[in-house]
Design a protein around this motif. Structure first.
Motif, PDB file in Angstrom:
ATOM      1  N   TYR A   1      19.490  71.798  29.128  1.00 15.72           N
ATOM      2  CA  TYR A   1      18.997  70.806  30.086  1.00 15.72           C
ATOM      3  C   TYR A   1      17.493  70.958  30.277  1.00 15.72           C
ATOM      4  O   TYR A   1      16.749  69.981  30.300  1.00 15.72           O
TER       5      TYR A   1
ATOM      6  N   GLY B   1      15.479  69.391  27.697  1.00 19.10           N
ATOM      7  CA  GLY B   1      15.600  67.937  27.603  1.00 19.10           C
ATOM      8  C   GLY B   1      16.654  67.475  26.615  1.00 19.10           C
ATOM      9  O   GLY B   1      16.596  66.345  26.122  1.00 19.10           O
ATOM     10  N   ARG B   2      17.652  68.287  26.329  1.00 14.99           N
ATOM     11  CA  ARG B   2      18.678  67.936  25.352  1.00 14.99           C
ATOM     12  C   ARG B   2      19.813  67.114  25.964  1.00 14.99           C
ATOM     13  O   ARG B   2      20.658  66.620  25.240  1.00 14.99           O
ATOM     14  N   MET B   3      19.851  67.012  27.299  1.00 17.41           N
ATOM     15  CA  MET B   3      20.885  66.204  27.953  1.00 17.41           C
ATOM     16  C   MET B   3      20.353  65.694  29.283  1.00 17.41           C
ATOM     17  O   MET B   3      19.410  66.251  29.838  1.00 17.41           O
ATOM     18  N   GLU B   4      21.007  64.645  29.767  1.00 17.56           N
ATOM     19  CA  GLU B   4      20.638  64.060  31.058  1.00 17.56           C
ATOM     20  C   GLU B   4      21.243  64.892  32.182  1.00 17.56           C
ATOM     21  O   GLU B   4      22.164  65.678  31.980  1.00 17.56           O
ATOM     22  N   HIS B   5      20.761  64.660  33.404  1.00 22.52           N
ATOM     23  CA  HIS B   5      21.218  65.440  34.547  1.00 22.52           C
ATOM     24  C   HIS B   5      22.716  65.229  34.822  1.00 22.52           C
ATOM     25  O   HIS B   5      23.429  66.202  35.115  1.00 22.52           O
ATOM     26  N   ASP B   6      23.199  63.998  34.731  1.00 22.66           N
ATOM     27  CA  ASP B   6      24.626  63.740  34.984  1.00 22.66           C
ATOM     28  C   ASP B   6      25.505  64.488  33.982  1.00 22.66           C
ATOM     29  O   ASP B   6      26.518  65.101  34.354  1.00 22.66           O
ATOM     30  N   GLU B   7      25.120  64.427  32.722  1.00 20.47           N
ATOM     31  CA  GLU B   7      25.890  65.127  31.690  1.00 20.47           C
ATOM     32  C   GLU B   7      25.854  66.634  31.931  1.00 20.47           C
ATOM     33  O   GLU B   7      26.869  67.325  31.808  1.00 20.47           O
TER      34      GLU B   7
ATOM     35  N   GLU C   1      25.513  68.208  34.821  1.00 19.30           N
ATOM     36  CA  GLU C   1      26.371  68.519  35.963  1.00 19.30           C
ATOM     37  C   GLU C   1      27.847  68.510  35.567  1.00 19.30           C
ATOM     38  O   GLU C   1      28.621  69.376  35.983  1.00 19.30           O
TER      39      GLU C   1
END
Length: 173
Positions: free
Chosen positions: A38, A41-47, A49
């Protein structure tokens, strides 16, 4: 029904089975990998969580593997013989210093306070240490050479003193 954004589970190779129960440490390692992913920057915050919630709810090691399979680091130990980091990026192991070279250097330095008593051990240890250093690739050649030079100088000095004493005693009659 949409598929999750991470890849489906693949059977593992090696001694650990995916159905093995996960420990608290396994879960924490998985969450650490997710945090790193995270943060990069490899995934969004929702993903992020959702994956963290699934990691803490995971019962098996296989469930954790699915959560981090698409990230650069995995939370689980590699099978024996497999390095998690390529050898290219590992630090080169530094060779050890030869112990006899250290002893030769110390004996060579002690020649003056011991009035040459440690000269011969310095020479012997220096020669042995240099042979071992060449054959084993160890460090300490400078120490061995220091012991050799100081040992030979001490031995030569005492030999000169003995020759002079002999000459003086013969000349004195």
């Amino acid at each position: 029904m949409s598929q999750p954004p991470y890849p489906s589970w693949q059977p593992w190779q090696g001694p650990s089975a995916p159905s093995m129960l996960a420990s608290h440490a396994d879960r924490e390692r998985a969450v650490d990998v997710l945090r790193a992913g995270y943060g990069e920057g490899r995934m969004e915050h929702d993903e992020f969580e959702k994956r963290v919630a699934r990691a803490y709810a995971a019962r098996t090691v296989g469930e954790l593997a699915v959560l981090v399979a698409d990230l650069p680091q995995g939370p689980l130990p590699q099978p024996a013989g497999v390095l998690p980091v390529p050898r290219t990026f590992l630090p080169v192991p530094r060779p050890q210093t030869n112990g006899k070279a250290v002893a030769a250097g110390v004996c060579g330095l002690l020649c003056v306070p011991t009035m040459g008593l440690t000269g011969i051990p310095a020479v012997v240890l220096g020669h042995v240490a240099r042979a071992e250093i060449r054959s084993r690739g160890e460090l300490g050649d400078g120490l061995a050479l220091t012991g050799l030079v100081l040992g030979w100088l001490s031995t030569a000095g005492w030999a000169l003193v003995l020759v002079l004493l002999t000459v003086v005693s013969i000349a004195a009659g």
